[in-house]
Scaffold this active site. Structure first.
Site, PDB file in Angstrom:
ATOM      1  N   ALA A 151       0.949  -1.271   0.004  1.00  0.00           N
ATOM      2  CA  ALA A 151      -0.270  -0.145   0.016  1.00  0.00           C
ATOM      3  C   ALA A 151       0.926   1.305   0.004  1.00  0.00           C
ATOM      4  O   ALA A 151       1.973   1.174   0.490  1.00  0.00           O
ATOM      5  CB  ALA A 151      -0.927  -0.155   1.213  1.00  0.00           C
ATOM      6  N   PRO A 152       0.383   2.259  -0.572  1.00  0.00           N
ATOM      7  CA  PRO A 152      -0.884   2.585  -1.347  1.00  0.00           C
ATOM      8  C   PRO A 152      -0.923   1.959  -2.865  1.00  0.00           C
ATOM      9  O   PRO A 152      -2.133   2.139  -3.554  1.00  0.00           O
ATOM     10  CB  PRO A 152      -1.143   3.834  -1.318  1.00  0.00           C
ATOM     11  CG  PRO A 152       0.221   4.473  -1.760  1.00  0.00           C
ATOM     12  CD  PRO A 152       1.151   3.513  -0.823  1.00  0.00           C
ATOM     13  N   GLY A 153       0.192   1.463  -3.214  1.00  0.00           N
ATOM     14  CA  GLY A 153       0.219   0.798  -4.816  1.00  0.00           C
ATOM     15  C   GLY A 153       1.077   1.408  -5.724  1.00  0.00           C
ATOM     16  O   GLY A 153       0.894   0.928  -6.819  1.00  0.00           O
ATOM     17  N   LYS A 155       4.337   1.534  -6.280  1.00  0.00           N
ATOM     18  CA  LYS A 155       5.484   0.472  -6.670  1.00  0.00           C
ATOM     19  C   LYS A 155       4.817  -0.709  -7.130  1.00  0.00           C
ATOM     20  O   LYS A 155       5.577  -1.202  -7.935  1.00  0.00           O
ATOM     21  CB  LYS A 155       6.308   0.394  -5.514  1.00  0.00           C
ATOM     22  CG  LYS A 155       7.174   1.629  -5.019  1.00  0.00           C
ATOM     23  CD  LYS A 155       8.063   1.258  -4.083  1.00  0.00           C
ATOM     24  CE  LYS A 155       8.736   2.296  -3.508  1.00  0.00           C
ATOM     25  NZ  LYS A 155       7.817   3.229  -2.580  1.00  0.00           N
ATOM     26  N   GLU A 178      -0.741  -6.759   2.157  1.00  0.00           N
ATOM     27  CA  GLU A 178      -1.121  -5.405   3.033  1.00  0.00           C
ATOM     28  C   GLU A 178      -1.877  -5.907   4.193  1.00  0.00           C
ATOM     29  O   GLU A 178      -2.897  -6.488   3.917  1.00  0.00           O
ATOM     30  CB  GLU A 178      -1.621  -4.269   2.524  1.00  0.00           C
ATOM     31  CG  GLU A 178      -2.257  -3.210   3.051  1.00  0.00           C
ATOM     32  CD  GLU A 178      -1.245  -2.766   3.934  1.00  0.00           C
ATOM     33  OE1 GLU A 178      -1.174  -2.506   5.163  1.00  0.00           O
ATOM     34  OE2 GLU A 178      -0.128  -2.372   3.445  1.00  0.00           O
ATOM     35  N   ASP A 221      10.006  -2.698  -0.062  1.00  0.00           N
ATOM     36  CA  ASP A 221      10.005  -1.533   0.401  1.00  0.00           C
ATOM     37  C   ASP A 221       9.773  -1.465   1.999  1.00  0.00           C
ATOM     38  O   ASP A 221       8.276  -1.275   1.994  1.00  0.00           O
ATOM     39  CB  ASP A 221       9.444  -0.587  -0.385  1.00  0.00           C
ATOM     40  CG  ASP A 221       9.616   0.954  -0.316  1.00  0.00           C
ATOM     41  OD1 ASP A 221      10.641   1.391  -0.389  1.00  0.00           O
ATOM     42  OD2 ASP A 221       8.424   1.596  -0.016  1.00  0.00           O
ATOM     43  N   CYS A 275      12.904   4.439   2.861  1.00  0.00           N
ATOM     44  CA  CYS A 275      13.063   6.027   2.518  1.00  0.00           C
ATOM     45  C   CYS A 275      13.693   6.495   3.876  1.00  0.00           C
ATOM     46  O   CYS A 275      13.384   7.588   4.062  1.00  0.00           O
ATOM     47  CB  CYS A 275      11.543   6.672   2.485  1.00  0.00           C
ATOM     48  SG  CYS A 275      10.368   6.286   3.725  1.00  0.00           S
TER      49      CYS A 275
END
Length: 348
Positions: A151-153, A155, A178, A221, A275
């Site tokens: 989420a949120p989609g 990637k 998710e 991620d 990140c």
């Protein structure tokens, strides 16, 4: 998605995936006078980045332009740029990714929301740095691909767009995990809007995927502190980016990466990204996982980046030095959020 929104998402997702059994309280933190950010964060950056710490701090202070990805599942670059031209919205191409666009400095996200291309899922607002992990994974048609924290989609849909069906080979089969029900609903909504029909959403904690699952390629991620996406005098980071959060996300990152490498097929590859720019969430986690999985090894992410510490022309991210050759730590800058990308292969 703005840097502030992404930082909020990173810490919120981290708290959800590494949550404690009781409600967390947030005591006031000691803040660095220059940056308005938690002192422990600034000290960690200065300890790891040395003379480039001031470059990172300057990057935290940049106001980034709106960036977006052309969704080739719904449209084409020519179709989207034609609509931008008609709307009087300026843009620039990104040399290292044909589907990425940087909008003019006077353009805001709300200007994009009114476009037919946005309503019809032909574009997706996405930071340039967050486009890097799917490119590093290089998903292939006909393969089984896992997106562990989907989420949120953004990637997830990029993975689907990078591996469409071709003659004699079906599109990659993408499984998107998710745990949170509201976030899974948002994920499903975005994937439907973007036409990512080759994606199956699983409402499951990816740390607990059964051993009988097996994937050719894995994207992780991971939830993180968002230390690469904070802004100077960022009130959200000042409150929520705590040492306790860093401890929790590190445990979650290790568990996720361990599980991802377990369900990765021999001969397959996994991309681990965050990140964050903190080594404890990046190099440390990768080294720990490689020590547990003797059949896995680092391979070069093969992404565009400048020589660490040198100025760039804004076309490629500035790479911060790290101790793992072949990995990429992106320095926060005018165009790029701070990000870490690594690629691991499992020997066949």
């Amino acid at each position: 998605m703005s840097s502030r929104q992404r930082a909020h998402k990173a810490t919120t997702r981290a708290n959800r995936q590494a949550r404690r059994p009781r409600e967390q309280t947030h005591e006031p933190q000691t803040l660095d006078e220059q940056t308005g950010l938690p002192t422990h964060l600034v000290e960690a950056v200065r300890a790891s980045a040395g003379p480039l710490a001031d470059t990172i701090i300057a990057g935290w202070g940049q106001e980034r332009p709106v960036t977006m990805r052309v969704n080739t599942l719904r449209s084409s670059l020519a179709d989207v740029t034609r609509e931008l031209d008609e709307a009087g919205i300026g843009y620039a191409r990104v040399p290292w990714y044909a589907d990425a666009l940087v909008l003019a400095d006077d353009v805001h996200e709300r200007d994009v929301w009114g476009l037919n291309a946005y309503a019809q899922g032909k574009v997706y607002l996405q930071s340039l740095s967050s486009m890097l992990p799917p490119l590093a994974l290089r998903p292939q048609p006909g393969t089984d691909v896992l997106d562990m924290c989907a989420a949120p989609g953004g990637k997830t849909s990029e993975l689907a767009a990078l591996a469409p069906a071709r003659e004699g080979v079906h599109a990659a089969r993408v499984t998107a995990c998710e745990l949170s029900a509201p976030r899974a609903e948002k994920l499903e909504h975005n994937l439907a809007k973007l036409g990512a029909t080759n994606v199956q959403v699983m409402r499951v904690d990816a740390r607990r995927l059964d051993d009988w699952f097996s994937f050719d390629q894995v994207l992780l991620d991971a939830p993180c502190t968002g230390s690469g996406t904070v802004s100077l005098h960022d009130g959200h980071a000042a409150r929520y980016l705590t040492p306790e959060l860093a401890n929790r996300v590190e445990r979650s990152q290790r568990a996720l990466l361990d599980r991802g490498l377990t369900v990765l097929k021999a001969g397959g590859s996994l991309v681990y990204s965050t990140c964050s720019i903190l080594p404890r969430e990046n190099e440390d986690v990768v080294e720990w996982a490689l020590a547990r999985h003797a059949d896995c090894e680092l391979v070069d992410v093969a992404l565009p980046h400048a020589v660490a510490g040198e100025d760039t022309d804004d076309e490629a991210p500035l790479a911060l030095p790290n101790r793992l050759p072949g990995t990429l730590t992106v320095c926060p800058s005018r165009l790029y959020e701070g990000f870490f990308v690594s690629r691991i292969a499992k020997r066949g």
